[in-house]
Motif scaffolding. Structure first.
Motif, short mmCIF file in Angstrom:
data_model
loop_
_atom_site.label_atom_id
_atom_site.label_comp_id
_atom_site.label_asym_id
_atom_site.label_seq_id
_atom_site.Cartn_x
_atom_site.Cartn_y
_atom_site.Cartn_z
N VAL A 15 0.85 -1.19 0.00
CA VAL A 15 0.00 0.00 0.00
C VAL A 15 0.89 1.24 0.00
N PHE A 16 0.57 2.15 -0.89
CA PHE A 16 1.23 3.46 -0.93
C PHE A 16 0.21 4.53 -0.57
N LEU A 17 0.60 5.45 0.29
CA LEU A 17 -0.24 6.61 0.63
C LEU A 17 0.52 7.86 0.18
N LYS A 18 -0.06 8.59 -0.79
CA LYS A 18 0.60 9.77 -1.33
C LYS A 18 -0.43 10.90 -1.49
N PRO A 19 -0.89 11.47 -0.38
CA PRO A 19 -1.91 12.52 -0.48
C PRO A 19 -1.43 13.77 -1.23
N ASP A 20 -0.11 14.02 -1.27
CA ASP A 20 0.40 15.21 -1.96
C ASP A 20 0.78 14.93 -3.42
N ASP A 21 0.77 13.68 -3.80
CA ASP A 21 1.12 13.30 -5.18
C ASP A 21 0.23 12.12 -5.58
N PRO A 22 -1.04 12.37 -5.78
CA PRO A 22 -2.02 11.29 -5.93
C PRO A 22 -1.82 10.42 -7.18
N PHE A 23 -2.30 9.19 -7.06
CA PHE A 23 -2.32 8.26 -8.18
C PHE A 23 -3.57 8.54 -9.02
N THR A 24 -3.56 8.05 -10.25
CA THR A 24 -4.77 8.05 -11.07
C THR A 24 -5.18 6.61 -11.30
N TRP A 25 -6.33 6.23 -10.75
CA TRP A 25 -6.82 4.87 -10.94
C TRP A 25 -7.29 4.67 -12.38
N ALA A 26 -7.50 3.40 -12.76
CA ALA A 26 -7.96 3.08 -14.11
C ALA A 26 -9.29 3.77 -14.42
N SER A 27 -10.09 4.02 -13.39
CA SER A 27 -11.38 4.68 -13.55
C SER A 27 -11.24 6.17 -13.82
N GLY A 28 -10.01 6.70 -13.67
CA GLY A 28 -9.79 8.14 -13.84
C GLY A 28 -9.82 8.91 -12.54
N ILE A 29 -10.20 8.24 -11.46
CA ILE A 29 -10.29 8.89 -10.15
C ILE A 29 -8.88 9.20 -9.63
N LYS A 30 -8.70 10.42 -9.14
CA LYS A 30 -7.47 10.79 -8.45
C LYS A 30 -7.54 10.25 -7.03
N ALA A 31 -6.52 9.48 -6.64
CA ALA A 31 -6.58 8.81 -5.34
C ALA A 31 -5.27 8.96 -4.58
N PRO A 32 -5.35 9.15 -3.26
CA PRO A 32 -4.14 9.26 -2.44
C PRO A 32 -3.58 7.90 -2.03
N ILE A 33 -4.21 6.82 -2.50
CA ILE A 33 -3.82 5.48 -2.08
C ILE A 33 -3.78 4.54 -3.28
N TYR A 34 -2.80 3.64 -3.23
CA TYR A 34 -2.74 2.58 -4.23
C TYR A 34 -2.40 1.29 -3.50
N CYS A 35 -3.13 0.23 -3.80
CA CYS A 35 -2.99 -1.03 -3.07
C CYS A 35 -2.71 -2.17 -4.04
N ASP A 36 -1.64 -2.93 -3.79
CA ASP A 36 -1.30 -4.10 -4.59
C ASP A 36 -1.02 -5.26 -3.64
N ASN A 37 -2.08 -5.96 -3.26
CA ASN A 37 -1.94 -7.05 -2.29
C ASN A 37 -1.24 -8.28 -2.85
N ARG A 38 -1.00 -8.31 -4.16
CA ARG A 38 -0.25 -9.44 -4.72
C ARG A 38 1.16 -9.50 -4.13
N LEU A 39 1.66 -8.35 -3.68
CA LEU A 39 3.00 -8.32 -3.10
C LEU A 39 3.10 -9.11 -1.80
N THR A 40 1.96 -9.36 -1.16
CA THR A 40 1.99 -10.14 0.08
C THR A 40 2.49 -11.56 -0.18
N LEU A 41 2.30 -12.04 -1.39
CA LEU A 41 2.73 -13.41 -1.72
C LEU A 41 4.25 -13.54 -1.72
#
Length: 210
Positions: A15-41
């Motif tokens: 999980v990345f939290l970047k409220p000052d440099d937001p991600f853009t999700w595939a839906s186009g939504i600007k988001a302060p969080i990005y989650c990739d739980n595949r990395l837990t493996l």
């Protein structure tokens, strides 16, 4: 459990939290969080924590579970590991039916009447999770609910679950993650409100204004 999983996800940068440099999700939504739980493996310690948490969720909230079904593709590995812990049958549900062979959408045995728990990695708006539940129900399974690693807790997702009468229990969630991130200095304390504001209404970009 919720704090442990939240810390695990932050530690391995699932999980990345970047409220000052937001991600853009595939839906186009600007988001302060990005989650990739595949990395837990890829982290044995975190993987064990996650699978034990999911197993405990199933034992506590879905004690009648007779089979575990993963969502394709992210939930498959977790369903396999959790089913091994619980000594239960396992399968998974494709996003769509195969276009060859037996044209299965459900892989693995799922007899009508089987009490099933769906294993999912991430809950956002819940649309894909509910589709998996419907596929299993159409096949005659009794879906007890969903066990997931992480949920954003978005209102749209909660509303969809309520409308479809589907129960979800997550090992951790955005609220706990934000608290842990602030406690460990990953984000500033004043950023907590901004992250929760995003969660409450992702389409309102006013959270980006400090």
């Amino acid at each position: 459990m919720e704090k442990l999983i939240a810390k695990d996800l932050l530690d391995i940068q699932a999980v990345f939290l970047k409220p000052d440099d937001p991600f853009t999700w595939a839906s186009g939504i600007k988001a302060p969080i990005y989650c990739d739980n595949r990395l837990t493996l890829s982290s044995p310690k975190v993987r064990r924590d996650v699978e034990n948490a999911l197993a405990e969720i199933i034992k506590k909230h879905y004690p009648e579970c007779e089979a575990v079904m993963g969502t394709a593709t992210a939930g498959i590995a977790h369903a396999a590991l959790v089913s091994e812990i619980l000594d239960l049958p396992m399968g998974y549900v494709r996003a769509s039916a195969k276009d060859h062979g037996r044209t299965n959408q459900i892989e693995g045995k799922c007899e009508p009447g089987t009490k099933v728990v769906v294993v999912e990695d991430l809950i956002s708006t819940a649309g894909s999770s509910i589709e998996v539940v419907k596929v299993l129900q159409d096949a005659g399974a009794e879906v007890l609910g969903i066990a997931s690693i992480f949920t954003y807790g978005m209102k749209k997702g909660l509303d969809r679950f309520a409308e479809a009468n589907v129960k979800n229990v997550s090992a951790s969630n955005l609220d706990v993650l934000v608290e842990v991130a602030a406690e460990t200095g990953y984000i500033q304390p004043e950023d907590k409100e901004r992250l929760i504001k995003f969660r409450n209404n992702p389409s309102d970009e006013s959270w980006m204004i400090k």
